[in-house]
Design a protein around this motif. Structure first.
Motif, PDB file in Angstrom:
ATOM      1  N   SER A   1       0.816  -1.210   0.000  1.00  0.00           N
ATOM      2  CA  SER A   1       0.000   0.000   0.000  1.00  0.00           C
ATOM      3  C   SER A   1       0.842   1.249   0.000  1.00  0.00           C
ATOM      4  CB  SER A   1      -0.942   0.004   1.211  1.00  0.00           C
ATOM      5  OG  SER A   1      -0.191  -0.078   2.430  1.00  0.00           O
ATOM      6  N   GLN A   2       1.997   1.238   0.687  1.00  0.00           N
ATOM      7  CA  GLN A   2       2.779   2.471   0.791  1.00  0.00           C
ATOM      8  C   GLN A   2       3.455   2.866  -0.511  1.00  0.00           C
ATOM      9  OE1 GLN A   2       3.213  -0.297   2.634  1.00  0.00           O
ATOM     10  NE2 GLN A   2       5.335  -0.587   3.264  1.00  0.00           N
ATOM     11  N   GLU A   3       3.482   1.947  -1.500  1.00  0.00           N
ATOM     12  CA  GLU A   3       4.121   2.313  -2.753  1.00  0.00           C
ATOM     13  C   GLU A   3       3.305   3.351  -3.524  1.00  0.00           C
ATOM     14  OE1 GLU A   3       4.242  -0.373  -6.136  1.00  0.00           O
ATOM     15  OE2 GLU A   3       2.920  -1.714  -5.032  1.00  0.00           O
TER      16      GLU A   3
ATOM     17  N   ASP B   1      11.608  -1.319 -11.091  1.00  0.00           N
ATOM     18  CA  ASP B   1      10.560  -1.088 -12.077  1.00  0.00           C
ATOM     19  C   ASP B   1       9.877   0.255 -11.855  1.00  0.00           C
ATOM     20  OD1 ASP B   1       8.835  -1.417  -9.943  1.00  0.00           O
ATOM     21  OD2 ASP B   1       7.862  -3.212 -10.711  1.00  0.00           O
ATOM     22  N   ASP B   2       8.951   0.551 -12.756  1.00  0.00           N
ATOM     23  CA  ASP B   2       8.274   1.843 -12.741  1.00  0.00           C
ATOM     24  C   ASP B   2       7.304   1.981 -11.575  1.00  0.00           C
ATOM     25  OD1 ASP B   2       7.894   4.375 -14.236  1.00  0.00           O
ATOM     26  OD2 ASP B   2       5.833   3.661 -14.452  1.00  0.00           O
ATOM     27  N   SER B   3       7.011   0.873 -10.894  1.00  0.00           N
ATOM     28  CA  SER B   3       6.180   0.926  -9.688  1.00  0.00           C
ATOM     29  C   SER B   3       7.014   1.130  -8.428  1.00  0.00           C
ATOM     30  CB  SER B   3       5.346  -0.363  -9.568  1.00  0.00           C
ATOM     31  OG  SER B   3       4.344  -0.397 -10.568  1.00  0.00           O
ATOM     32  N   LYS B   4       8.265   1.548  -8.609  1.00  0.00           N
ATOM     33  CA  LYS B   4       9.177   1.876  -7.505  1.00  0.00           C
ATOM     34  C   LYS B   4       9.422   0.676  -6.591  1.00  0.00           C
ATOM     35  CE  LYS B   4       6.970   5.599  -6.091  1.00  0.00           C
ATOM     36  NZ  LYS B   4       6.693   6.861  -5.395  1.00  0.00           N
ATOM     37  N   ARG B   5       9.766  -0.446  -7.235  1.00  0.00           N
ATOM     38  CA  ARG B   5      10.123  -1.645  -6.487  1.00  0.00           C
ATOM     39  C   ARG B   5      11.524  -2.105  -6.858  1.00  0.00           C
ATOM     40  NH1 ARG B   5       4.795  -5.005  -7.999  1.00  0.00           N
ATOM     41  NH2 ARG B   5       5.443  -4.147  -9.998  1.00  0.00           N
ATOM     42  N   LEU B   6      12.232  -2.623  -5.881  1.00  0.00           N
ATOM     43  CA  LEU B   6      13.509  -3.300  -6.073  1.00  0.00           C
ATOM     44  C   LEU B   6      13.254  -4.783  -5.830  1.00  0.00           C
ATOM     45  CD1 LEU B   6      16.644  -3.468  -6.357  1.00  0.00           C
ATOM     46  CD2 LEU B   6      16.750  -3.068  -3.882  1.00  0.00           C
ATOM     47  N   ILE B   7      13.492  -5.605  -6.859  1.00  0.00           N
ATOM     48  CA  ILE B   7      13.204  -7.035  -6.755  1.00  0.00           C
ATOM     49  C   ILE B   7      14.524  -7.801  -6.868  1.00  0.00           C
ATOM     50  CG2 ILE B   7      11.842  -8.956  -7.654  1.00  0.00           C
ATOM     51  CD1 ILE B   7       9.915  -6.948  -8.850  1.00  0.00           C
ATOM     52  N   LEU B   8      14.794  -8.626  -5.875  1.00  0.00           N
ATOM     53  CA  LEU B   8      16.060  -9.360  -5.789  1.00  0.00           C
ATOM     54  C   LEU B   8      15.821 -10.844  -6.042  1.00  0.00           C
ATOM     55  CD1 LEU B   8      19.118  -9.319  -4.985  1.00  0.00           C
ATOM     56  CD2 LEU B   8      18.350  -9.722  -2.622  1.00  0.00           C
TER      57      LEU B   8
ATOM     58  N   SER C   1      13.088 -11.238  -2.618  1.00  0.00           N
ATOM     59  CA  SER C   1      12.366 -10.155  -1.943  1.00  0.00           C
ATOM     60  C   SER C   1      11.883  -9.118  -2.925  1.00  0.00           C
ATOM     61  CB  SER C   1      13.283  -9.474  -0.901  1.00  0.00           C
ATOM     62  OG  SER C   1      14.357  -8.799  -1.536  1.00  0.00           O
ATOM     63  N   VAL C   2      10.859  -8.390  -2.483  1.00  0.00           N
ATOM     64  CA  VAL C   2      10.340  -7.225  -3.198  1.00  0.00           C
ATOM     65  C   VAL C   2      10.327  -6.077  -2.206  1.00  0.00           C
ATOM     66  CG1 VAL C   2       8.392  -6.224  -4.435  1.00  0.00           C
ATOM     67  CG2 VAL C   2       8.896  -8.663  -4.678  1.00  0.00           C
ATOM     68  N   ARG C   3      11.138  -5.052  -2.496  1.00  0.00           N
ATOM     69  CA  ARG C   3      11.235  -3.909  -1.577  1.00  0.00           C
ATOM     70  C   ARG C   3      10.878  -2.616  -2.299  1.00  0.00           C
ATOM     71  NH1 ARG C   3      17.058  -5.493   1.100  1.00  0.00           N
ATOM     72  NH2 ARG C   3      17.337  -6.399  -0.966  1.00  0.00           N
ATOM     73  N   ILE C   4      10.407  -1.661  -1.516  1.00  0.00           N
ATOM     74  CA  ILE C   4       9.988  -0.379  -2.068  1.00  0.00           C
ATOM     75  C   ILE C   4      11.154   0.610  -2.035  1.00  0.00           C
ATOM     76  CG2 ILE C   4       8.336   1.522  -1.863  1.00  0.00           C
ATOM     77  CD1 ILE C   4       7.184  -1.244  -2.618  1.00  0.00           C
ATOM     78  N   VAL C   5      11.344   1.327  -3.136  1.00  0.00           N
ATOM     79  CA  VAL C   5      12.328   2.411  -3.188  1.00  0.00           C
ATOM     80  C   VAL C   5      11.589   3.740  -3.122  1.00  0.00           C
ATOM     81  CG1 VAL C   5      14.041   1.059  -4.446  1.00  0.00           C
ATOM     82  CG2 VAL C   5      12.348   2.368  -5.721  1.00  0.00           C
ATOM     83  N   VAL C   6      12.304   4.776  -2.731  1.00  0.00           N
ATOM     84  CA  VAL C   6      11.653   6.069  -2.511  1.00  0.00           C
ATOM     85  C   VAL C   6      11.186   6.689  -3.819  1.00  0.00           C
ATOM     86  CG1 VAL C   6      11.982   8.414  -1.605  1.00  0.00           C
ATOM     87  CG2 VAL C   6      13.002   6.452  -0.429  1.00  0.00           C
ATOM     88  N   ARG C   7      12.033   6.613  -4.852  1.00  0.00           N
ATOM     89  CA  ARG C   7      11.701   7.230  -6.139  1.00  0.00           C
ATOM     90  C   ARG C   7      12.061   6.276  -7.274  1.00  0.00           C
ATOM     91  NH1 ARG C   7      14.345  10.662  -2.900  1.00  0.00           N
ATOM     92  NH2 ARG C   7      13.185  12.463  -2.093  1.00  0.00           N
ATOM     93  N   ARG C   8      11.570   6.566  -8.459  1.00  0.00           N
ATOM     94  CA  ARG C   8      11.893   5.730  -9.610  1.00  0.00           C
ATOM     95  C   ARG C   8      13.401   5.772  -9.881  1.00  0.00           C
ATOM     96  NH1 ARG C   8       6.795   7.624 -10.526  1.00  0.00           N
ATOM     97  NH2 ARG C   8       5.268   6.028 -11.135  1.00  0.00           N
ATOM     98  N   CYS C   9      13.934   4.626 -10.212  1.00  0.00           N
ATOM     99  CA  CYS C   9      15.390   4.491 -10.304  1.00  0.00           C
ATOM    100  C   CYS C   9      15.869   4.549 -11.752  1.00  0.00           C
ATOM    101  CB  CYS C   9      15.814   3.173  -9.669  1.00  0.00           C
ATOM    102  SG  CYS C   9      15.330   3.050  -7.940  1.00  0.00           S
ATOM    103  N   THR C  10      17.109   4.947 -11.909  1.00  0.00           N
ATOM    104  CA  THR C  10      17.723   5.062 -13.228  1.00  0.00           C
ATOM    105  C   THR C  10      18.816   4.037 -13.450  1.00  0.00           C
ATOM    106  OG1 THR C  10      19.204   6.740 -12.305  1.00  0.00           O
ATOM    107  CG2 THR C  10      17.224   7.523 -13.444  1.00  0.00           C
ATOM    108  N   ALA C  11      19.459   3.541 -12.388  1.00  0.00           N
ATOM    109  CA  ALA C  11      20.560   2.584 -12.523  1.00  0.00           C
ATOM    110  C   ALA C  11      20.770   1.879 -11.195  1.00  0.00           C
ATOM    111  CB  ALA C  11      21.846   3.302 -12.957  1.00  0.00           C
ATOM    112  N   LEU C  12      21.368   0.697 -11.263  1.00  0.00           N
ATOM    113  CA  LEU C  12      21.696  -0.021 -10.035  1.00  0.00           C
ATOM    114  C   LEU C  12      22.907  -0.908 -10.283  1.00  0.00           C
ATOM    115  CD1 LEU C  12      19.181  -2.958  -9.383  1.00  0.00           C
ATOM    116  CD2 LEU C  12      19.446  -1.853 -11.591  1.00  0.00           C
ATOM    117  N   THR C  13      23.600  -1.258  -9.196  1.00  0.00           N
ATOM    118  CA  THR C  13      24.761  -2.130  -9.280  1.00  0.00           C
ATOM    119  C   THR C  13      24.949  -2.847  -7.952  1.00  0.00           C
ATOM    120  OG1 THR C  13      27.104  -2.239  -9.916  1.00  0.00           O
ATOM    121  CG2 THR C  13      26.456  -0.408  -8.504  1.00  0.00           C
ATOM    122  N   PHE C  14      25.567  -4.012  -8.000  1.00  0.00           N
ATOM    123  CA  PHE C  14      25.949  -4.718  -6.787  1.00  0.00           C
ATOM    124  C   PHE C  14      27.348  -4.276  -6.365  1.00  0.00           C
ATOM    125  CE2 PHE C  14      22.708  -7.577  -8.363  1.00  0.00           C
ATOM    126  CZ  PHE C  14      22.140  -8.128  -7.220  1.00  0.00           C
TER     127      PHE C  14
END
Length: 414
Positions: free
Chosen positions: A47-49, A81-88, A98-111
């Motif tokens: 819901s908080q997304e 994704d565009d729904s502001k989720r980080l899926i691992l 896991s499926v976690r919520i990010v604060v804003r839409r993301c442009t890039a990520l790295t480990f």
């Protein structure tokens, strides 16, 4: 900005994403046709997304995958994704962790190199870290820019976090204390679209930009080592010859110190040779394609994989032959992977007309001088018309029209 279609390779694991879905398979030359498909539309929604920082509802995202990457060993895969989720995901075997919520839409990520964290860069200029070992843990704010971030990378020893932004900067920060800045790599004149730390030369950084250059840096000291102007390599009469373009992918083949560069508006892949001892890049050739190229990636054992907008041949494998890169005839591996993509073509064809979004990032230019001079000329002409109206031009005898009309009326009355 990330494209909605992408290709990722790590070892013999291959992932192709399109829209809200991705499929994972292997490039191993065997009868194994195992396939893992995931759709973000069925991912957990919280819901908080749908609430912003002020607690008010915000527009729901589209579930389109914005960015994705493998960890160094290939054991993990992450996407945003565009729904502001980080899926691992864990990849051996494939399963969603896991499926976690990010604060804003993301442009890039790295480990990180240790694979303990995922670093996520967003449109507001912030980088958050999320634990891999605790896959449901909340994110921690690591650093921030005053401009949109377009890419993020880490040094192979995990000592530095490198970030690239829309305002032409590459920033090198200490990973353990990101408020401490080691250096800035300055020189680009447009947004920095991609950055890449060379794995077997960890002191070197490659960067690309909307200024149509590929640059090599000693990033710890913020020193530019070499600059390649891509417009000098482009045929003005060819496709894209008069366009501005930025690289959407930098990929590297350590077997031959080869750098491949894909640009967003040009249907070619540029091939360079990295000469690390001399600290320079040598241009070798460009590979041209009949269809739009979505993404590219090197596989150490095979060569350069090219993902293109062609249902009959969505993937092409290129290898060097007599020092010249060229596509290889169809083999069992290419045929197998292409067949899998053809059966799942629906996830790619919806993205055929979408671009990478770089066009909106170029600096707007305003010719204020021309506008000022035009308005000034209009004011002068208006003033001249007013003067002519107040002071009419004299007639043949030096009299104004008003005076002559007055004489005529006096003569009649006399």
């Amino acid at each position: 900005m990330a494209s909605s279609v992408g290709l990722a390779l790590c070892g013999q694991a291959l992932v192709v994403r399109g829209g809200s879905r991705f499929l994972a398979t292997t490039t191993e030359n065997s009868d194994d046709d195992s396939l893992f498909i995931y759709d973000c539309c069925i991912a957990e929604k919280k819901s908080q997304e749908n609430k912003g920082e002020d607690g008010q509802p915000v527009e729901k995202g589209s579930d389109i995958i914005l960015a994705s990457t493998f960890s160094k060993s290939g054991s993990y895969f992450a996407l945003t994704d565009d729904s502001k989720r980080l899926i691992l995901f864990h990849t051996k075997p494939w399963q969603c962790l896991s499926v976690r919520i990010v604060v804003r839409r993301c442009t890039a990520l790295t480990f990180t190199a240790s694979e303990e964290k995922v670093l996520v860069a967003d449109k507001s200029g912030d980088v958050y870290s999320f634990s891999v070992l605790e896959p449901h843990g909340c994110g921690n704010l690591e650093l921030g820019h005053l401009s949109m971030l377009l890419d993020v990378a880490v040094s192979p020893d995990d000592y530095f976090i490198l970030t690239a932004d829309r305002d032409e900067k590459i920033r090198v920060s200490w990973a353990l204390a990101p408020h401490n800045i080691e250096s800035f790599c300055l020189g680009h004149t447009e947004f920095v679209s991609r950055i890449f730390v060379v794995p077997d030369h960890p002191e070197l950084l490659l960067s690309s930009s909307g200024d149509c250059t590929l640059r090599l840096w000693d990033y710890r000291h913020g020193r530019e080592l070499h600059c390649c102007h891509l417009t000098d390599l482009q045929d003005p009469a060819g496709p894209g010859g008069d366009k501005r373009f930025a690289a959407s992918r930098i990929t590297y083949w350590s077997r031959d110190s080869c750098v491949a560069l894909l640009c967003d508006c040009v249907p070619v892949v540029y091939i360079f040779q990295l000469d690390a001892p001399r600290q320079q890049l040598a241009y070798k050739q460009q590979l041209s394609f009949q269809h739009r190229v979505w993404d590219i990636a090197f596989e150490e054992s095979q060569g350069l994989w090219v993902l293109q907008d062609c249902q009959e041949a969505p993937l092409i494998l290129c290898r060097p032959v007599d020092s010249q890169w060229q596509s290889v005839p169809e083999n069992a591996v290419v045929t197998k992977v292409c067949a899998l993509l053809c059966r799942n073509w629906a996830m790619l064809e919806g993205s055929a007309g979408q671009d990478s979004g770089f066009s909106s990032l170029y600096k707007a230019t305003f010719d204020n001088v021309t506008t000022y001079l035009k308005k000034k000329e209009e004011r002068l002409q208006q003033q001249q018309r007013k003067k002519r109206h107040k002071n009419p031009a004299p007639g043949p005898n030096g009299q104004t029209k008003k005076a002559r009309s007055g004489e005529a009326s006096w003569s009649c009355s006399s």
